[in-house]
Design a protein around this motif. Structure first.
Motif, PDB file in Angstrom:
ATOM      1  N   GLY A   1      44.656  51.668  39.325  1.00  0.00           N
ATOM      2  CA  GLY A   1      43.436  50.915  39.572  1.00  0.00           C
ATOM      3  C   GLY A   1      42.781  50.522  38.267  1.00  0.00           C
ATOM      4  N   ILE A   2      41.761  49.693  38.372  1.00  0.00           N
ATOM      5  CA  ILE A   2      41.095  49.175  37.183  1.00  0.00           C
ATOM      6  C   ILE A   2      40.358  50.292  36.446  1.00  0.00           C
ATOM      7  CG2 ILE A   2      39.239  47.670  36.365  1.00  0.00           C
ATOM      8  CD1 ILE A   2      39.990  45.750  38.634  1.00  0.00           C
TER       9      ILE A   2
ATOM     10  N   VAL B   1      34.639  49.425  51.578  1.00  0.00           N
ATOM     11  CA  VAL B   1      34.251  49.039  50.219  1.00  0.00           C
ATOM     12  C   VAL B   1      32.888  48.370  50.309  1.00  0.00           C
ATOM     13  CG1 VAL B   1      36.599  48.798  49.347  1.00  0.00           C
ATOM     14  CG2 VAL B   1      35.483  46.820  50.388  1.00  0.00           C
ATOM     15  N   ASP B   2      32.074  48.606  49.293  1.00  0.00           N
ATOM     16  CA  ASP B   2      30.750  48.010  49.215  1.00  0.00           C
ATOM     17  C   ASP B   2      30.833  46.707  48.444  1.00  0.00           C
ATOM     18  OD1 ASP B   2      29.469  50.190  50.531  1.00  0.00           O
ATOM     19  OD2 ASP B   2      29.556  51.340  48.657  1.00  0.00           O
ATOM     20  N   LEU B   3      30.387  45.619  49.054  1.00  0.00           N
ATOM     21  CA  LEU B   3      30.425  44.304  48.425  1.00  0.00           C
ATOM     22  C   LEU B   3      29.120  44.039  47.690  1.00  0.00           C
ATOM     23  CD1 LEU B   3      32.013  42.144  51.284  1.00  0.00           C
ATOM     24  CD2 LEU B   3      33.116  43.738  49.695  1.00  0.00           C
ATOM     25  N   VAL B   4      29.232  43.364  46.564  1.00  0.00           N
ATOM     26  CA  VAL B   4      28.063  43.031  45.766  1.00  0.00           C
ATOM     27  C   VAL B   4      27.319  41.877  46.434  1.00  0.00           C
ATOM     28  CG1 VAL B   4      27.254  42.184  43.536  1.00  0.00           C
ATOM     29  CG2 VAL B   4      29.107  43.869  43.635  1.00  0.00           C
ATOM     30  N   ASP B   5      26.083  42.123  46.753  1.00  0.00           N
ATOM     31  CA  ASP B   5      25.257  41.105  47.413  1.00  0.00           C
ATOM     32  C   ASP B   5      25.169  39.857  46.533  1.00  0.00           C
ATOM     33  OD1 ASP B   5      23.651  40.055  49.404  1.00  0.00           O
ATOM     34  OD2 ASP B   5      21.807  40.866  48.553  1.00  0.00           O
ATOM     35  N   GLY B   6      25.375  38.695  47.133  1.00  0.00           N
ATOM     36  CA  GLY B   6      25.324  37.439  46.392  1.00  0.00           C
ATOM     37  C   GLY B   6      26.657  36.991  45.838  1.00  0.00           C
ATOM     38  N   SER B   7      27.678  37.839  45.899  1.00  0.00           N
ATOM     39  CA  SER B   7      29.016  37.447  45.443  1.00  0.00           C
ATOM     40  C   SER B   7      29.635  36.480  46.431  1.00  0.00           C
ATOM     41  CB  SER B   7      29.911  38.677  45.293  1.00  0.00           C
ATOM     42  OG  SER B   7      30.153  39.286  46.565  1.00  0.00           O
TER      43      SER B   7
ATOM     44  N   VAL C   1      33.064  42.728  42.378  1.00  0.00           N
ATOM     45  CA  VAL C   1      32.345  42.312  43.592  1.00  0.00           C
ATOM     46  C   VAL C   1      32.547  43.280  44.746  1.00  0.00           C
ATOM     47  CG1 VAL C   1      32.334  39.871  42.959  1.00  0.00           C
ATOM     48  CG2 VAL C   1      34.226  40.771  44.337  1.00  0.00           C
ATOM     49  N   ALA C   2      33.362  44.330  44.557  1.00  0.00           N
ATOM     50  CA  ALA C   2      33.522  45.348  45.590  1.00  0.00           C
ATOM     51  C   ALA C   2      33.875  46.674  44.928  1.00  0.00           C
ATOM     52  CB  ALA C   2      34.607  44.961  46.600  1.00  0.00           C
ATOM     53  N   PHE C   3      33.317  47.746  45.475  1.00  0.00           N
ATOM     54  CA  PHE C   3      33.524  49.084  44.929  1.00  0.00           C
ATOM     55  C   PHE C   3      33.863  50.072  46.041  1.00  0.00           C
ATOM     56  CE2 PHE C   3      30.763  47.037  41.856  1.00  0.00           C
ATOM     57  CZ  PHE C   3      31.208  47.512  40.621  1.00  0.00           C
ATOM     58  N   ALA C   4      34.696  51.065  45.697  1.00  0.00           N
ATOM     59  CA  ALA C   4      34.856  52.278  46.492  1.00  0.00           C
ATOM     60  C   ALA C   4      34.401  53.410  45.577  1.00  0.00           C
ATOM     61  CB  ALA C   4      36.301  52.476  46.931  1.00  0.00           C
ATOM     62  N   GLY C   5      33.177  53.866  45.765  1.00  0.00           N
ATOM     63  CA  GLY C   5      32.599  54.776  44.783  1.00  0.00           C
ATOM     64  C   GLY C   5      32.420  54.023  43.468  1.00  0.00           C
ATOM     65  N   GLU C   6      32.991  54.569  42.379  1.00  0.00           N
ATOM     66  CA  GLU C   6      32.903  53.905  41.077  1.00  0.00           C
ATOM     67  C   GLU C   6      34.109  53.019  40.794  1.00  0.00           C
ATOM     68  OE1 GLU C   6      32.243  56.803  38.060  1.00  0.00           O
ATOM     69  OE2 GLU C   6      30.227  57.320  38.759  1.00  0.00           O
ATOM     70  N   LEU C   7      35.131  53.072  41.659  1.00  0.00           N
ATOM     71  CA  LEU C   7      36.352  52.298  41.432  1.00  0.00           C
ATOM     72  C   LEU C   7      36.159  50.851  41.869  1.00  0.00           C
ATOM     73  CD1 LEU C   7      39.359  52.528  40.510  1.00  0.00           C
ATOM     74  CD2 LEU C   7      39.933  52.815  42.929  1.00  0.00           C
ATOM     75  N   ILE C   8      36.469  49.921  40.972  1.00  0.00           N
ATOM     76  CA  ILE C   8      36.391  48.497  41.302  1.00  0.00           C
ATOM     77  C   ILE C   8      37.515  48.135  42.268  1.00  0.00           C
ATOM     78  CG2 ILE C   8      36.554  46.146  40.387  1.00  0.00           C
ATOM     79  CD1 ILE C   8      35.407  47.271  37.745  1.00  0.00           C
ATOM     80  N   GLU C   9      37.162  47.595  43.421  1.00  0.00           N
ATOM     81  CA  GLU C   9      38.142  47.234  44.448  1.00  0.00           C
ATOM     82  C   GLU C   9      38.325  45.724  44.583  1.00  0.00           C
ATOM     83  OE1 GLU C   9      39.997  48.850  46.952  1.00  0.00           O
ATOM     84  OE2 GLU C   9      39.608  50.933  46.406  1.00  0.00           O
ATOM     85  N   ALA C  10      37.462  44.941  43.962  1.00  0.00           N
ATOM     86  CA  ALA C  10      37.629  43.484  43.981  1.00  0.00           C
ATOM     87  C   ALA C  10      36.818  42.900  42.837  1.00  0.00           C
ATOM     88  CB  ALA C  10      37.171  42.883  45.309  1.00  0.00           C
ATOM     89  N   TYR C  11      37.286  41.749  42.338  1.00  0.00           N
ATOM     90  CA  TYR C  11      36.520  41.019  41.326  1.00  0.00           C
ATOM     91  C   TYR C  11      36.705  39.533  41.537  1.00  0.00           C
ATOM     92  CZ  TYR C  11      40.999  40.766  38.736  1.00  0.00           C
ATOM     93  OH  TYR C  11      42.312  40.539  38.370  1.00  0.00           O
TER      94      TYR C  11
END
Length: 231
Positions: free
Chosen positions: A172-173, A146-152, A183-193
């Motif tokens: 999923g969301i 999963v890609d994490l949002v920088d600064g989160s 704050v995290a994505f797998a493609g366009e799917l939100i994996e964390a907030y």
């Protein structure tokens, strides 16, 4: 300093017993073992029909665990063929857990179903069935990043902009709820907030099965215990 108590929600489901099929609690041990390994004391919180007063009194942090689906009536949907494990009693009880935790300023780590619950409580919606997100290999193996949002806060905690995770969800969301920031994505799917108005970190994967092998996932439990110890 005493070891902080970490409340863990548990599924409520009909199980075989010596007295016939009875609503019971059955939780995998990894949640509790991860909390102990992080320095906390786990306290299981069964979803009772009557919700006690002072629900989280004495509890330093809350882990909302995974499990079956939410009742789709909570977000304006109907059952689908893939729906499973629904307990409206659990839905109601865990909504009370979230409300009490926020009222008491208790930090929350929401996992899988927990992520979905808080999203729905805050007006969000869910995709009812997403193919390809239920892995066939053991739960202690990662299957995608999963890609994490920088600064989160999650990126700051792990010191990275990506994590390797497992995947055990079929929902999923869809629409994100109020005051929640992805704050995290797998493609366009939100994996964390994370929440902007409460101490909430929610992840779609299951870090409790990865804590022994993955330092980044273990950090989620160390952080929730650390926060609880300051309460």
């Amino acid at each position: 300093m005493s070891t902080p108590l970490i409340g863990i929600s548990v599924p409520r489901s009909p199980e075989n017993s010596a007295f016939g099929v009875r609503d019971s609690i059955l939780q995998v041990m990894e949640y509790s073992e991860a909390i102990v390994a992080a320095g906390g004391r786990p306290v299981l919180l069964p979803a009772t029909e009557t919700i006690p007063d002072d629900l989280l009194a004495g509890i330093g942090a809350l882990v909302l665990s995974g499990g079956g689906d939410l009742s789709p009536s909570l977000f304006g949907e109907e059952l689908v063929s893939a729906s499973y494990g629904i307990s409206e009693i659990r839905d109601t009880f865990e909504q009370a857990l979230v409300a009490d935790a926020i009222e008491r300023s208790i930090p929350i780590l929401a996992i899988c179903r927990g992520l979905q619950l808080i999203n729905v409580i805050r007006g969000g919606t869910l995709h009812m069935d997403i193919p390809g997100h239920w892995q066939s290999v053991p739960a202690d193996q990662t299957v995608h990043s999963v890609d994490l949002v920088d600064g989160s806060a999650l990126a700051e905690l792990t010191g990275s902009t990506s994590m390797e995770v497992n995947s055990y969800h079929h929902q999923g969301i869809k629409d994100l709820g109020r005051n929640l920031t992805p704050v995290a994505f797998a493609g366009e799917l939100i994996e964390a907030y994370e929440a902007t108005d409460a101490d909430i970190l929610a992840v779609q994967w299951h870090p409790e099965h990865l804590y022994e092998k993955s330092e980044s996932n273990m950090l989620l439990f160390r952080e929730i215990v650390r926060k609880a110890s300051t309460k």
